[in-house]
Design a protein around this motif. Structure first.
Motif, PDB file in Angstrom:
ATOM      1  N   ASN A  29       0.795  -1.235   0.000  1.00 22.53           N
ATOM      2  CA  ASN A  29       0.000   0.000   0.000  1.00 22.53           C
ATOM      3  C   ASN A  29       0.824   1.280   0.000  1.00 22.53           C
ATOM      4  OD1 ASN A  29      -2.462  -1.399  -0.066  1.00 22.53           O
ATOM      5  ND2 ASN A  29      -2.438  -1.643   2.154  1.00 22.53           N
ATOM      6  N   LYS A  30       2.114   1.177  -0.294  1.00 21.19           N
ATOM      7  CA  LYS A  30       2.938   2.380  -0.401  1.00 21.19           C
ATOM      8  C   LYS A  30       2.738   2.983  -1.780  1.00 21.19           C
ATOM      9  CE  LYS A  30       6.338   1.408   3.064  1.00 21.19           C
ATOM     10  NZ  LYS A  30       7.723   1.343   3.419  1.00 21.19           N
ATOM     11  N   ARG A  31       2.929   4.300  -1.848  1.00 20.79           N
ATOM     12  CA  ARG A  31       2.722   5.015  -3.112  1.00 20.79           C
ATOM     13  C   ARG A  31       4.054   5.396  -3.735  1.00 20.79           C
ATOM     14  NH1 ARG A  31      -2.585   8.839  -2.164  1.00 20.79           N
ATOM     15  NH2 ARG A  31      -3.966   7.110  -1.644  1.00 20.79           N
ATOM     16  N   PHE A  32       4.071   5.425  -5.061  1.00 19.50           N
ATOM     17  CA  PHE A  32       5.256   5.829  -5.804  1.00 19.50           C
ATOM     18  C   PHE A  32       4.827   6.465  -7.115  1.00 19.50           C
ATOM     19  CE2 PHE A  32       4.369   1.401  -6.675  1.00 19.50           C
ATOM     20  CZ  PHE A  32       4.570   1.229  -8.032  1.00 19.50           C
ATOM     21  N   THR A  33       5.754   7.177  -7.715  1.00 26.32           N
ATOM     22  CA  THR A  33       5.467   7.917  -8.938  1.00 26.32           C
ATOM     23  C   THR A  33       6.245   7.322 -10.101  1.00 26.32           C
ATOM     24  OG1 THR A  33       5.157   9.921  -7.641  1.00 26.32           O
ATOM     25  CG2 THR A  33       5.519  10.213 -10.005  1.00 26.32           C
ATOM     26  N   THR A  34       5.592   7.217 -11.243  1.00 30.12           N
ATOM     27  CA  THR A  34       6.271   6.796 -12.463  1.00 30.12           C
ATOM     28  C   THR A  34       6.030   7.852 -13.534  1.00 30.12           C
ATOM     29  OG1 THR A  34       4.359   5.528 -13.260  1.00 30.12           O
ATOM     30  CG2 THR A  34       6.014   4.334 -11.967  1.00 30.12           C
ATOM     31  N   TYR A  35       6.936   7.887 -14.498  1.00 30.87           N
ATOM     32  CA  TYR A  35       6.803   8.801 -15.625  1.00 30.87           C
ATOM     33  C   TYR A  35       6.849   7.989 -16.903  1.00 30.87           C
ATOM     34  CZ  TYR A  35       7.686  12.579 -12.358  1.00 30.87           C
ATOM     35  OH  TYR A  35       7.600  13.455 -11.313  1.00 30.87           O
ATOM     36  N   GLU A  36       5.931   8.257 -17.795  1.00 27.75           N
ATOM     37  CA  GLU A  36       5.920   7.592 -19.093  1.00 27.75           C
ATOM     38  C   GLU A  36       6.343   8.615 -20.137  1.00 27.75           C
ATOM     39  OE1 GLU A  36       2.205   5.709 -19.966  1.00 27.75           O
ATOM     40  OE2 GLU A  36       2.078   4.839 -17.960  1.00 27.75           O
ATOM     41  N   ARG A  37       7.281   8.200 -20.969  1.00 27.75           N
ATOM     42  CA  ARG A  37       7.777   9.063 -22.036  1.00 27.75           C
ATOM     43  C   ARG A  37       7.699   8.311 -23.351  1.00 27.75           C
ATOM     44  NH1 ARG A  37      10.728  13.158 -19.582  1.00 27.75           N
ATOM     45  NH2 ARG A  37      11.421  12.656 -17.500  1.00 27.75           N
ATOM     46  N   LEU A  38       7.558   9.035 -24.417  1.00 27.90           N
ATOM     47  CA  LEU A  38       7.553   8.457 -25.742  1.00 27.90           C
ATOM     48  C   LEU A  38       8.949   7.945 -26.058  1.00 27.90           C
ATOM     49  CD1 LEU A  38       5.992   7.971 -28.349  1.00 27.90           C
ATOM     50  CD2 LEU A  38       6.671  10.245 -29.092  1.00 27.90           C
ATOM     51  N   ASP A  39       9.036   6.712 -26.516  1.00 28.07           N
ATOM     52  CA  ASP A  39      10.325   6.114 -26.842  1.00 28.07           C
ATOM     53  C   ASP A  39      10.626   6.374 -28.312  1.00 28.07           C
ATOM     54  OD1 ASP A  39      12.648   4.721 -26.444  1.00 28.07           O
ATOM     55  OD2 ASP A  39      11.710   2.745 -26.642  1.00 28.07           O
ATOM     56  N   GLU A  40      11.588   7.231 -28.548  1.00 27.16           N
ATOM     57  CA  GLU A  40      11.970   7.604 -29.904  1.00 27.16           C
ATOM     58  C   GLU A  40      13.373   7.104 -30.189  1.00 27.16           C
ATOM     59  OE1 GLU A  40      11.786  11.836 -29.870  1.00 27.16           O
ATOM     60  OE2 GLU A  40       9.621  11.894 -29.773  1.00 27.16           O
ATOM     61  N   ILE A  41      13.990   7.668 -31.187  1.00 25.75           N
ATOM     62  CA  ILE A  41      15.395   7.384 -31.441  1.00 25.75           C
ATOM     63  C   ILE A  41      16.163   7.841 -30.216  1.00 25.75           C
ATOM     64  CG2 ILE A  41      17.385   7.917 -32.900  1.00 25.75           C
ATOM     65  CD1 ILE A  41      15.357   8.532 -35.151  1.00 25.75           C
ATOM     66  N   PRO A  42      17.025   6.995 -29.679  1.00 25.62           N
ATOM     67  CA  PRO A  42      17.682   7.356 -28.419  1.00 25.62           C
ATOM     68  C   PRO A  42      18.652   8.523 -28.562  1.00 25.62           C
ATOM     69  CG  PRO A  42      18.641   5.359 -29.309  1.00 25.62           C
ATOM     70  CD  PRO A  42      17.471   5.716 -30.181  1.00 25.62           C
ATOM     71  N   TYR A  43      18.755   9.260 -27.483  1.00 23.38           N
ATOM     72  CA  TYR A  43      19.761  10.308 -27.397  1.00 23.38           C
ATOM     73  C   TYR A  43      21.026   9.656 -26.861  1.00 23.38           C
ATOM     74  CZ  TYR A  43      15.944  13.498 -28.189  1.00 23.38           C
ATOM     75  OH  TYR A  43      14.881  14.147 -28.747  1.00 23.38           O
ATOM     76  N   MET A  44      22.159  10.087 -27.347  1.00 29.48           N
ATOM     77  CA  MET A  44      23.413   9.423 -27.018  1.00 29.48           C
ATOM     78  C   MET A  44      24.380  10.385 -26.334  1.00 29.48           C
ATOM     79  SD  MET A  44      22.702   6.504 -28.385  1.00 29.48           S
ATOM     80  CE  MET A  44      24.167   5.542 -28.629  1.00 29.48           C
ATOM     81  N   VAL A  45      25.287   9.784 -25.554  1.00 25.89           N
ATOM     82  CA  VAL A  45      26.419  10.523 -25.009  1.00 25.89           C
ATOM     83  C   VAL A  45      27.679   9.846 -25.530  1.00 25.89           C
ATOM     84  CG1 VAL A  45      25.323  11.469 -22.942  1.00 25.89           C
ATOM     85  CG2 VAL A  45      26.316   9.204 -22.850  1.00 25.89           C
ATOM     86  N   VAL A  46      28.649  10.673 -25.900  1.00 26.70           N
ATOM     87  CA  VAL A  46      29.910  10.165 -26.435  1.00 26.70           C
ATOM     88  C   VAL A  46      30.928  10.182 -25.302  1.00 26.70           C
ATOM     89  CG1 VAL A  46      31.688  10.453 -28.199  1.00 26.70           C
ATOM     90  CG2 VAL A  46      29.322  11.120 -28.697  1.00 26.70           C
ATOM     91  N   LYS A  47      31.430   8.998 -24.955  1.00 25.59           N
ATOM     92  CA  LYS A  47      32.376   8.849 -23.858  1.00 25.59           C
ATOM     93  C   LYS A  47      33.754   9.359 -24.270  1.00 25.59           C
ATOM     94  CE  LYS A  47      30.664   6.297 -20.797  1.00 25.59           C
ATOM     95  NZ  LYS A  47      30.171   6.759 -19.540  1.00 25.59           N
TER      96      LYS A  47
END
Length: 161
Positions: A35-53
């Motif tokens: 019975n604990k509450r939590f929050t979720t977020y739904e986002r549209l899954d598109e072409i991923p954003y990338m980070v260059v290491k």
């Protein structure tokens, strides 16, 4: 969705709202076991954003990874979760605004450090010590001196290498 408290997989949605920027839906959920509450977020899954290491590898941008680094840096500091969330949001916006759909980890790290420096200097130093991978105490000391002297740590640091 798995409950973050007891890992039970059944919950009920109590409230759903569009985010301010209309890019995600915020759902308030309640676990049917604990019975604990939590929050979720739904986002549209598109072409991923990338980070260059640093070594040239590309990885998907991960908000949770940024938040995890901030949580470690801000541990036992007076930095609120909402302040950390604002930094994560700013980093995500920075990556999303890239025309190439990618940013370097160097530019992402500098953005995080600039925000942390304004909020909490100890958290900034903690983050910088991991991010910049100081090789010895001299580099760490130089960063502190630059911070205390009000200088831009980047300009001095580049002269050391």
């Amino acid at each position: 969705m798995k409950c973050p408290y007891c890992a039970f997989t059944q919950d009920k949605v109590i409230d759903s709202r569009e985010s301010k920027d209309a890019n995600s839906i915020r759902r308030r959920r309640e676990c049917e076991r604990c019975n604990k509450r939590f929050t979720t977020y739904e986002r549209l899954d598109e072409i991923p954003y990338m980070v260059v290491k640093k070594d040239g590898r590309r990885e998907n941008f991960d908000r949770q990874k940024v938040l995890s680094g901030l949580l470690h840096s801000c541990q036992k500091r007076k930095v609120s979760v909402s302040q950390m969330q604002e930094i994560v949001d700013a980093v995500e916006a920075f990556v999303v605004d890239s025309p190439e759909r990618e940013r370097t980890t160097a530019s992402v790290g500098e953005l995080i450090m600039a925000r942390l420096k304004d909020i909490d200097t100890v958290a900034y130093i903690r983050f910088a010590s991991v991010y910049r991978d100081f090789k010895d105490v001299r580099e760490f000391k130089q960063e502190l001196e630059d911070l205390l002297g009000g200088k831009d740590p980047k300009s001095k640091r580049s002269a050391l290498r």
